[in-house]
Scaffold this motif. Structure first.
Motif, PDB file in Angstrom:
ATOM      1  N   THR A  44       0.965  -1.313   0.289  1.00 56.99           N
ATOM      2  CA  THR A  44      -0.125  -0.083  -0.027  1.00 56.99           C
ATOM      3  C   THR A  44       0.930   1.339  -0.397  1.00 56.99           C
ATOM      4  O   THR A  44       1.845   1.525   0.611  1.00 56.99           O
ATOM      5  CB  THR A  44      -1.162   0.373   1.613  1.00 56.99           C
ATOM      6  OG1 THR A  44      -2.112  -1.506   1.130  1.00 56.99           O
ATOM      7  CG2 THR A  44      -1.409   1.097   1.548  1.00 56.99           C
ATOM      8  N   GLU A  46       0.703   5.261   0.460  1.00 55.94           N
ATOM      9  CA  GLU A  46      -0.072   6.727   0.796  1.00 55.94           C
ATOM     10  C   GLU A  46       0.522   7.604   0.093  1.00 55.94           C
ATOM     11  O   GLU A  46       1.560   7.640   1.296  1.00 55.94           O
ATOM     12  CB  GLU A  46      -0.521   6.123   2.638  1.00 55.94           C
ATOM     13  CG  GLU A  46      -1.714   5.027   3.254  1.00 55.94           C
ATOM     14  CD  GLU A  46      -1.702   5.517   4.552  1.00 55.94           C
ATOM     15  OE1 GLU A  46      -1.266   6.694   5.014  1.00 55.94           O
ATOM     16  OE2 GLU A  46      -1.790   4.340   4.631  1.00 55.94           O
ATOM     17  N   LYS A  51      -3.267  12.912  -0.158  1.00 54.78           N
ATOM     18  CA  LYS A  51      -4.284  12.248   0.491  1.00 54.78           C
ATOM     19  C   LYS A  51      -4.626  10.762   0.222  1.00 54.78           C
ATOM     20  O   LYS A  51      -5.481  10.097   0.951  1.00 54.78           O
ATOM     21  CB  LYS A  51      -5.423  12.966   1.314  1.00 54.78           C
ATOM     22  CG  LYS A  51      -5.175  13.820   1.676  1.00 54.78           C
ATOM     23  CD  LYS A  51      -4.035  13.594   3.129  1.00 54.78           C
ATOM     24  CE  LYS A  51      -2.958  15.207   3.402  1.00 54.78           C
ATOM     25  NZ  LYS A  51      -1.376  14.759   4.977  1.00 54.78           N
ATOM     26  N   THR A  53      -4.575   6.982  -1.417  1.00 53.40           N
ATOM     27  CA  THR A  53      -4.209   5.308  -1.214  1.00 53.40           C
ATOM     28  C   THR A  53      -4.028   4.612  -2.230  1.00 53.40           C
ATOM     29  O   THR A  53      -5.439   4.523  -2.503  1.00 53.40           O
ATOM     30  CB  THR A  53      -4.465   5.276   0.505  1.00 53.40           C
ATOM     31  OG1 THR A  53      -4.682   5.965   1.299  1.00 53.40           O
ATOM     32  CG2 THR A  53      -3.446   3.691   0.679  1.00 53.40           C
ATOM     33  N   LEU A 139       4.788   5.438   3.621  1.00 53.26           N
ATOM     34  CA  LEU A 139       4.346   6.417   3.508  1.00 53.26           C
ATOM     35  C   LEU A 139       5.006   7.665   2.232  1.00 53.26           C
ATOM     36  O   LEU A 139       6.486   8.004   2.674  1.00 53.26           O
ATOM     37  CB  LEU A 139       4.089   7.367   4.795  1.00 53.26           C
ATOM     38  CG  LEU A 139       3.524   8.803   4.798  1.00 53.26           C
ATOM     39  CD1 LEU A 139       2.041   8.738   4.212  1.00 53.26           C
ATOM     40  CD2 LEU A 139       4.180   9.259   6.739  1.00 53.26           C
TER      41      LEU A 139
END
Length: 306
Positions: A44, A46, A51, A53, A139
């Motif tokens: 994943t 992000e 913002k 994902t 991230l």
């Protein structure tokens, strides 16, 4: 082409994510809970700036399980882990495999080539700001994702390197085959070393450097010292690196920190030796005065646990 990416953190994981998204044959070589999460749930991403994902099914393997022979090995570990990857590279690389180290530490490719004389090892660097948020989740702090690699001498360059550069390019990844990798790698180093050093020394985040003040001036002075060191090493630049690096910094979210800061604050092993102490050693070797680096290095030795 077949890619093996050793290291699935902010650098390797991000590359693996976007190369997979572009339809490339990529395997992330990872370990522990991060590997388990990627294999079970996908990887994943992000994105901090918008913002959004996104989760992709990304191939991932442990060192022990990986049995393929890649065309390209992208080495994306921390500087202190390079030595431990050599047995794996020897095991998986074929005679035509190209090894591209993409690390924060200047000069890694040349050092690695001496230990892997039978392979082609380039030098390289990457522009990306990302970290593991939790197992299986990365991230990404800013949208920049640029890989630069090349040989230390022109005669070492091969047609395959042009093919790799063309193959890796996508809507999300910029790839440059450098005609002067020493200059281009030091250009990257002129950002990452001052940013990590100033961030830790001043206890600062990107937002502190984006506004006038002592932290911003320390960051600028460290960049100037890297430029002075580079001149002493015979490396010349085609642009003002202070201006260039401040522009890179201005595009980051204010809360952004460097991997060295995060590692030190978490009491993990960090790249301080390669990003700070090695600069001081090079300054002494080439007779270049680096007072701000000397001051920061002294402070870290006295006050920061390694």
């Amino acid at each position: 082409m077949k890619y093996a990416i050793i290291g699935a953190g902010g650098t390797g994981g991000t590359l693996g994510f976007y190369l997979t998204k572009a339809g490339k044959d990529v395997t992330l070589i990872a370990r522990g809970k991060h590997l388990e999460a990627i294999q079970k749930n996908g990887l994943t991403m992000e994105r901090l700036w918008d913002k959004n994902t996104e989760t992709l099914s990304v191939k991932a393997s442990s060192e022990e399980e990986y049995q393929e022979t890649p065309d390209v090995v992208l080495l994306c570990v921390k500087g202190y882990s390079v030595e431990s990857t050599i047995p794996l590279i020897k095991k998986i690389a074929g005679k035509d495999t190209v090894v591209i180290p993409i690390l924060n530490i200047y000069g890694t490719g040349g050092k690695l080539q001496k230990q892997l004389p039978e392979l082609t090892v380039t030098d390289g660097c990457i522009y990306v700001s990302a970290n593991i948020k939790e197992p299986g989740v990365l991230l990404q702090h800013g949208s920049i994702l640029r890989v630069v690699f090349g040989t230390r001498t022109p005669e070492e360059e091969t047609e395959k390197m042009h093919e790799i550069a063309a193959d890796m390019k996508s809507d999300d990844i910029t790839v440059i085959l450098s005609d002067d990798i020493k200059r281009d790698a030091m250009t990257k180093f002129s950002y990452v070393s001052p940013a990590g050093t100033a961030g830790l020394y001043c206890n600062a985040v990107a937002g502190d450097f984006q506004k006038e003040g002592e932290s911003r001036e320390v960051f600028k002075e460290l960049i100037r010292e890297i430029v002075a060191l580079s001149h002493g090493m015979g490396i010349e630049f085609q642009e003002d690196l202070v201006e260039r690096n401040m522009k890179i910094l201005s595009d980051l979210p204010p809360e952004t920190t460097t991997s060295m800061q995060r590692d030190v604050l978490a009491h993990h092993q960090s790249e301080m030796d390669g990003l700070v102490y090695e600069v001081v050693r090079l300054g002494r070797k080439y007779g270049v005065s680096l007072p701000t680096y000397e001051k920061a290095a002294k402070y870290f030795r006295e006050h920061v646990e390694q």
